[in-house]
Design a protein around this motif. Structure first.
Motif, PDB file in Angstrom:
ATOM      1  N   ASP A   1       1.070  -1.317  -0.038  1.00 25.21           N
ATOM      2  CA  ASP A   1      -0.019   0.031   0.127  1.00 25.21           C
ATOM      3  C   ASP A   1       0.835   1.089   0.052  1.00 25.21           C
ATOM      4  N   ALA A   2       1.919   1.112   0.317  1.00 30.05           N
ATOM      5  CA  ALA A   2       2.956   2.414   0.662  1.00 30.05           C
ATOM      6  C   ALA A   2       4.522   1.986   0.375  1.00 30.05           C
ATOM      7  N   VAL A   3       5.383   2.644   0.245  1.00 34.79           N
ATOM      8  CA  VAL A   3       6.759   2.521   0.223  1.00 34.79           C
ATOM      9  C   VAL A   3       7.447   3.584   1.009  1.00 34.79           C
TER      10      VAL A   3
ATOM     11  N   ARG B   1       0.431   4.280  -4.520  1.00 35.93           N
ATOM     12  CA  ARG B   1       1.147   3.835  -3.458  1.00 35.93           C
ATOM     13  C   ARG B   1       1.573   5.060  -2.581  1.00 35.93           C
ATOM     14  N   HIS B   2       1.312   5.060  -1.284  1.00 34.89           N
ATOM     15  CA  HIS B   2       1.550   6.305  -0.503  1.00 34.89           C
ATOM     16  C   HIS B   2       3.171   6.182  -0.266  1.00 34.89           C
ATOM     17  N   LEU B   3       3.561   7.404   0.021  1.00 34.93           N
ATOM     18  CA  LEU B   3       5.182   7.699  -0.135  1.00 34.93           C
ATOM     19  C   LEU B   3       5.625   8.264   1.383  1.00 34.93           C
ATOM     20  N   LEU B   4       6.640   7.424   1.863  1.00 34.42           N
ATOM     21  CA  LEU B   4       7.480   7.979   2.795  1.00 34.42           C
ATOM     22  C   LEU B   4       8.731   8.372   2.093  1.00 34.42           C
ATOM     23  N   LEU B   5       9.116   9.965   1.815  1.00 37.50           N
ATOM     24  CA  LEU B   5      10.072   9.878   1.024  1.00 37.50           C
ATOM     25  C   LEU B   5      11.112  10.636   1.931  1.00 37.50           C
ATOM     26  N   ASP B   6      12.639  10.701   1.500  1.00 33.47           N
ATOM     27  CA  ASP B   6      13.672  11.133   2.135  1.00 33.47           C
ATOM     28  C   ASP B   6      13.841  12.636   1.674  1.00 33.47           C
ATOM     29  N   LYS B   7      14.780  13.166   2.481  1.00 27.28           N
ATOM     30  CA  LYS B   7      15.146  14.678   1.766  1.00 27.28           C
ATOM     31  C   LYS B   7      16.568  14.563   1.197  1.00 27.28           C
ATOM     32  N   PRO B   8      16.627  15.408   0.392  1.00 28.25           N
ATOM     33  CA  PRO B   8      15.861  16.134  -0.395  1.00 28.25           C
ATOM     34  C   PRO B   8      14.896  15.220  -1.613  1.00 28.25           C
TER      35      PRO B   8
END
Length: 299
Positions: free
Chosen positions: A62-64, A85-92
């Motif tokens: 459902d997400a990455v 898919r929902h997103l947990l992103l890193d910076k930048p």
């Protein structure tokens, strides 16, 4: 929420994978990496499969959660968003404005939740401090120092082998952290002036929409004895300082994932989502342009 991990490097191994395996609101479903053997090994360490094909992983989650260099992250985040898919992103979120904009637009178009993981923004003491100072208002100026020693002589940092950090320097690595705290409190930036310091060190002066100004000192090459972080605000309420960090990134990532779960459940975009990530990239790109022309840049 079934979630997959994209990435197998030190950040994925030390922070992302353990948190995904421990978080009570998630089911850690698997790992994909650019090296399939590394994905298999990291997955096995947490009792989940490694995937050689990204599309297969995306079909089963459902997400990455992404722990990859920003130039790689942008394209994969776009694919994940397009797959719903929902997103947990890193910076930048990316190293160019067009790439960051493509991710933000895909998040909006496909109505997926997104959160950018700024470690300090989700710190246990820092998060309520940021919210409190933003609510108080009346700030005249801010100062932020992010002086790291990743590339200093004798460094043992596991991130000293990071090609993108070596190429882009402190502006793009620790600059996002400073902006993730300053912007919610002082307001959006409208102008940036950047001046180069020693090695990769860069100094920024920001003008904010509400009238406040701020200064940033950023480095990954500070001598070990000179490193450290700090933030100070001055205004109608006197002088306040960002609390020192008393925990590592693991606890902060748990909070970022809580935020992703809440955003996915409610459909409300998180203030630290892909649109905010885009804004940070726009300001960093403006600072890079300021360095090149030797003057201020409207952002």
């Amino acid at each position: 929420m079934r979630i997959g991990l994209l990435g197998t490097g030190p950040w994925a191994e030390r922070v992302h994978a353990p948190v995904l395996a421990e978080h009570p609101g998630l089911e850690f479903a698997g790992v994909w990496g650019r090296r399939p053997e590394a994905a298999t090994a990291l997955g096995a360490a947490h009792g989940v499969p490694g995937y050689a094909e990204l599309d297969r992983l995306l079909a089963e989650v459902d997400a990455v959660s992404i722990a990859l260099p920003p130039a790689v992250q942008a394209g994969l985040a776009l694919r994940a968003a397009e797959a719903g898919r929902h997103l947990l992103l890193d910076k930048p979120v990316a190293l160019t404005v067009p790439d960051a904009r493509a991710v933000a637009e895909a998040v909006r178009a496909h109505k997926v939740a997104s959160v950018v993981f700024f470690t300090v923004r989700f710190g246990g003491d820092q998060l309520p401090w940021i919210e409190q100072q933003a609510a108080r208002g009346g700030w005249f100026t801010g100062r932020s120092d992010w002086l790291g020693s990743v590339f200093a002589p004798g460094s043992t940092s596991p991130y000293a082998a990071s090609p993108w950090r070596l190429e882009k320097g402190a502006l793009w690595d620790v600059g996002p952290h400073a902006l993730s705290v300053l912007l919610p409190v002082l307001g959006d930036a409208t102008r940036v002036t950047a001046v180069a310091g020693p090695l990769d060190t860069v100094h920024l002066v920001l003008r904010h929409a509400g009238g406040a100004s701020s200064t940033l000192a950023l480095s990954l090459t500070a001598p070990a004895g000179a490193g450290g972080t700090g933030m100070e605000l001055r205004g109608e309420h006197g002088v306040v300082q960002l609390p020192e960090r008393s925990e590592g990134p693991v606890a902060a990532l748990h909070r970022a994932l809580d935020a992703l779960l809440a955003s996915a459940a409610t459909g409300e975009p998180h203030p630290c989502g892909a649109d905010f990530g885009l804004r940070v990239v726009e300001i960093l790109a403006g600072a890079e342009h300021s360095l090149a022309i030797g003057g201020p840049v409207e952002v």
